[in-house]
Design a protein around this motif. Structure first.
Motif, PDB file in Angstrom:
ATOM      1  N   UNK A 129       0.843  -1.182   0.000  1.00 55.35           N
ATOM      2  CA  UNK A 129       0.000   0.000   0.000  1.00 55.35           C
ATOM      3  C   UNK A 129       0.884   1.239   0.000  1.00 55.35           C
ATOM      4  N   UNK A 130       0.315   2.346  -0.446  1.00 59.35           N
ATOM      5  CA  UNK A 130       1.028   3.612  -0.426  1.00 59.35           C
ATOM      6  C   UNK A 130       0.018   4.743  -0.424  1.00 59.35           C
ATOM      7  N   UNK A 131       0.489   5.937  -0.084  1.00 59.77           N
ATOM      8  CA  UNK A 131      -0.367   7.117  -0.002  1.00 59.77           C
ATOM      9  C   UNK A 131       0.082   8.133  -1.051  1.00 59.77           C
ATOM     10  N   UNK A 132      -0.885   8.703  -1.776  1.00 62.91           N
ATOM     11  CA  UNK A 132      -0.596   9.694  -2.814  1.00 62.91           C
ATOM     12  C   UNK A 132      -1.385  10.967  -2.542  1.00 62.91           C
ATOM     13  N   UNK A 133      -0.856  12.064  -3.048  1.00 65.28           N
ATOM     14  CA  UNK A 133      -1.589  13.324  -2.989  1.00 65.28           C
ATOM     15  C   UNK A 133      -2.571  13.398  -4.148  1.00 65.28           C
ATOM     16  N   UNK A 134      -3.713  14.066  -3.915  1.00 67.94           N
ATOM     17  CA  UNK A 134      -4.703  14.258  -4.966  1.00 67.94           C
ATOM     18  C   UNK A 134      -5.120  15.718  -4.979  1.00 67.94           C
ATOM     19  N   UNK A 135      -5.831  16.103  -6.033  1.00 68.96           N
ATOM     20  CA  UNK A 135      -6.340  17.465  -6.128  1.00 68.96           C
ATOM     21  C   UNK A 135      -7.761  17.511  -5.572  1.00 68.96           C
ATOM     22  N   UNK A 136      -8.311  18.700  -5.476  1.00 66.46           N
ATOM     23  CA  UNK A 136      -9.676  18.853  -4.967  1.00 66.46           C
ATOM     24  C   UNK A 136     -10.703  18.389  -5.985  1.00 66.46           C
ATOM     25  N   UNK A 137     -10.279  18.128  -7.209  1.00 70.66           N
ATOM     26  CA  UNK A 137     -11.200  17.703  -8.265  1.00 70.66           C
ATOM     27  C   UNK A 137     -10.775  16.334  -8.812  1.00 70.66           C
ATOM     28  N   UNK A 138     -10.457  15.419  -7.892  1.00 68.29           N
ATOM     29  CA  UNK A 138     -10.018  14.087  -8.286  1.00 68.29           C
ATOM     30  C   UNK A 138     -11.161  13.083  -8.196  1.00 68.29           C
ATOM     31  N   UNK A 139     -11.234  12.202  -9.201  1.00 66.69           N
ATOM     32  CA  UNK A 139     -12.208  11.108  -9.215  1.00 66.69           C
ATOM     33  C   UNK A 139     -11.488   9.825  -9.577  1.00 66.69           C
ATOM     34  N   UNK A 140     -12.074   8.699  -9.200  1.00 66.91           N
ATOM     35  CA  UNK A 140     -11.542   7.435  -9.682  1.00 66.91           C
ATOM     36  C   UNK A 140     -12.039   7.216 -11.104  1.00 66.91           C
ATOM     37  N   UNK A 141     -11.511   6.192 -11.758  1.00 65.17           N
ATOM     38  CA  UNK A 141     -11.773   6.019 -13.185  1.00 65.17           C
ATOM     39  C   UNK A 141     -13.190   5.564 -13.507  1.00 65.17           C
ATOM     40  N   UNK A 142     -13.971   5.182 -12.508  1.00 64.14           N
ATOM     41  CA  UNK A 142     -15.370   4.838 -12.750  1.00 64.14           C
ATOM     42  C   UNK A 142     -16.293   6.011 -12.429  1.00 64.14           C
ATOM     43  N   UNK A 143     -16.085   6.655 -11.288  1.00 67.25           N
ATOM     44  CA  UNK A 143     -16.982   7.754 -10.902  1.00 67.25           C
ATOM     45  C   UNK A 143     -16.878   8.949 -11.836  1.00 67.25           C
ATOM     46  N   UNK A 144     -15.714   9.136 -12.477  1.00 67.95           N
ATOM     47  CA  UNK A 144     -15.575  10.281 -13.374  1.00 67.95           C
ATOM     48  C   UNK A 144     -16.518  10.170 -14.566  1.00 67.95           C
ATOM     49  N   UNK A 145     -16.876   8.916 -14.924  1.00 68.11           N
ATOM     50  CA  UNK A 145     -17.841   8.713 -15.996  1.00 68.11           C
ATOM     51  C   UNK A 145     -19.162   9.410 -15.672  1.00 68.11           C
ATOM     52  N   UNK A 146     -19.580   9.276 -14.441  1.00 69.94           N
ATOM     53  CA  UNK A 146     -20.865   9.836 -14.024  1.00 69.94           C
ATOM     54  C   UNK A 146     -20.753  11.335 -13.756  1.00 69.94           C
ATOM     55  N   UNK A 147     -19.585  11.756 -13.308  1.00 68.50           N
ATOM     56  CA  UNK A 147     -19.377  13.186 -13.094  1.00 68.50           C
ATOM     57  C   UNK A 147     -19.493  13.968 -14.395  1.00 68.50           C
ATOM     58  N   UNK A 148     -18.882  13.456 -15.442  1.00 73.00           N
ATOM     59  CA  UNK A 148     -18.886  14.191 -16.702  1.00 73.00           C
ATOM     60  C   UNK A 148     -20.295  14.325 -17.272  1.00 73.00           C
ATOM     61  N   UNK A 149     -21.158  13.392 -16.927  1.00 75.02           N
ATOM     62  CA  UNK A 149     -22.520  13.444 -17.446  1.00 75.02           C
ATOM     63  C   UNK A 149     -23.334  14.580 -16.833  1.00 75.02           C
ATOM     64  N   UNK A 150     -22.826  15.192 -15.789  1.00 78.52           N
ATOM     65  CA  UNK A 150     -23.539  16.314 -15.178  1.00 78.52           C
ATOM     66  C   UNK A 150     -23.102  17.651 -15.761  1.00 78.52           C
ATOM     67  N   UNK A 151     -22.211  17.610 -16.763  1.00 80.56           N
ATOM     68  CA  UNK A 151     -21.657  18.849 -17.302  1.00 80.56           C
ATOM     69  C   UNK A 151     -22.159  19.152 -18.707  1.00 80.56           C
ATOM     70  N   UNK A 152     -22.125  20.399 -19.043  1.00 83.22           N
ATOM     71  CA  UNK A 152     -22.403  20.800 -20.420  1.00 83.22           C
ATOM     72  C   UNK A 152     -21.183  20.488 -21.273  1.00 83.22           C
ATOM     73  N   UNK A 153     -21.413  19.943 -22.458  1.00 80.58           N
ATOM     74  CA  UNK A 153     -20.331  19.595 -23.375  1.00 80.58           C
ATOM     75  C   UNK A 153     -20.527  20.372 -24.668  1.00 80.58           C
ATOM     76  N   UNK A 154     -19.516  21.093 -25.075  1.00 73.94           N
ATOM     77  CA  UNK A 154     -19.614  21.975 -26.242  1.00 73.94           C
ATOM     78  C   UNK A 154     -18.643  21.487 -27.310  1.00 73.94           C
ATOM     79  N   UNK A 155     -19.135  21.096 -28.504  1.00 73.39           N
ATOM     80  CA  UNK A 155     -18.232  20.654 -29.572  1.00 73.39           C
ATOM     81  C   UNK A 155     -17.156  21.689 -29.861  1.00 73.39           C
ATOM     82  N   UNK A 156     -15.936  21.198 -30.022  1.00 75.73           N
ATOM     83  CA  UNK A 156     -14.813  22.081 -30.292  1.00 75.73           C
ATOM     84  C   UNK A 156     -14.038  22.479 -29.055  1.00 75.73           C
ATOM     85  N   UNK A 157     -14.563  22.182 -27.873  1.00 77.89           N
ATOM     86  CA  UNK A 157     -13.866  22.477 -26.630  1.00 77.89           C
ATOM     87  C   UNK A 157     -13.432  21.177 -25.950  1.00 77.89           C
TER      88      UNK A 157
END
Length: 254
Positions: A129-157
Motif C-alpha cells: 500500500x502507499x499514499x498519494x496526494x490528490x487534487x480537490x477535483x479528483x475522481x476514480x476512473x469509474x466515478x468520473x464517468x458519471x461526473x462528466x454526465x452532469x456537465x455541459x459539453x460543447x463541440x470544439x472544446x
C-alpha cells in the motif's frame, strides 16, 4: 474491461456550467453488448444505486463462452461517492478494481480523503500500500464517468479532470468532437461525441484511442463506445437497462 472507464470521460471545463447533479437517474442500470472485431465477445453491466448520502456504482464485464477458451474476461469495478449538496456532484470515498483479462490480473482498492487531499491505495495481490496526494477535483476512473454526465459539453472544446488510477494521478483531457445521430439495437439516438485521452490499464490492454457517444440530452447516456486494442477494435453498444425516467427526455426514435 472496466468498461468504460472507457467512458472515462471527464470534466471541469474552464467556464462550463453544470447540469444539476440529479440529471442522470440515481438508480440506473445500463447493459452493453461488447464486440471484438465484429463478433460479440462480452456483456457489460453498469448499475447505480443510492444508500443514504452515498452513491454506489458497480461495473461488471464478462466474456462469452466462445472467447473464454483463449482470453477469459471477468472484470468488476466499484466506486462509492459521497453525494454533494445542491448542484455539486460529490466526492469519491472508495474505489475497488478487479481485472481478469487473459493472464493479466489486478486487484486494487483506494480510500479517498478529500479533506486532507490524499488517497491510500492498496494492491491486494502484492500485499502493498502507499499514499498519494490528490487534487480537490479528483475522481476514480469509474466515478468520473458519471461526473462528466452532469456537465455541459460543447463541440470544439476540451474538458479536463484529474483521475486517480490506484498509483497515478492523471490530468485527463476529454475532447468534445461533434454531434451525430447513430443507430443502436434500442433505436436511433441524437448524440454528442467525445474522445477521452485514456491512460488507464486493463480493458484488453487499451491503447488509449477511445471514442464515446453520449445522448445529446440532460442524461448523457453512453450509448456507444469504441476503443482500439493490440489486435482489432472493441465496440460496446447499449442493448438494455433502465435509465430514462417515466417522463424523461428520450432522444431515441425507432
Amino acid at each position: 474491461m472496466k468498461i468504460f472507464v472507457l467512458i472515462i470521460l471527464a470534466a471541469l471545463l474552464i467556464p462550463l456550467h453544470a447540469f444539476p447533479a440529479s440529471a442522470f437517474s440515481n438508480n440506473e442500470k445500463l447493459v452493453y453488448d461488447v464486440s471484438w472485431t465484429g463478433l460479440k465477445a462480452a456483456t457489460s453491466v453498469h448499475e447505480v444505486s443510492t444508500k443514504g448520502n452515498e452513491m454506489h456504482i458497480v461495473s461488471t464485464t464478462r466474456s462469452n463462452s466462445w472467447i473464454d477458451t483463449f482470453f477469459k474476461v471477468d472484470d468488476r469495478a466499484e466506486s462509492v461517492i459521497i453525494r454533494g449538496s445542491g448542484d455539486r456532484f460529490g466526492t469519491p470515498k472508495y474505489s475497488r478494481n478487479k481485472i481478469q483479462e487473459g493472464s493479466h490480473r489486478r486487484l486494487k482498492e483506494a480510500y479517498f480523503d478529500p479533506q486532507e487531499l490524499k488517497v491510500e491505495s492498496r494492491n491486494l495481490l502484492e500485499k502493498s500500500k502507499h499514499v498519494d496526494k490528490i487534487s480537490a477535483n479528483t475522481f476514480d476512473s469509474l466515478s468520473c464517468v458519471y461526473y462528466v454526465r452532469t456537465l455541459e459539453l460543447v463541440p470544439g472544446r476540451s474538458v479536463y479532470v484529474d483521475i486517480y488510477d490506484f498509483n497515478t494521478l492523471w490530468n485527463t483531457e476529454v475532447k468534445v468532437l461533434r454531434r451525430e445521430e447513430i443507430s443502436t439495437p434500442l433505436g436511433r439516438f441524437k448524440t454528442i461525441v467525445v474522445k477521452p485521452i485514456m491512460k488507464a490499464e486493463g480493458y484488453f490492454s487499451r491503447t488509449g484511442d477511445v471514442t464515446v457517444w453520449l445522448t445529446d440530452d440532460s442524461l448523457r447516456i453512453p450509448v456507444k463506445m469504441t476503443t482500439k486494442v493490440k489486435i482489432g477494435k472493441i465496440t460496446a453498444t447499449i442493448s438494455g437497462g433502465s435509465y430514462w425516467p417515466a417522463n424523461g427526455d428520450r432522444t431515441a426514435s425507432n
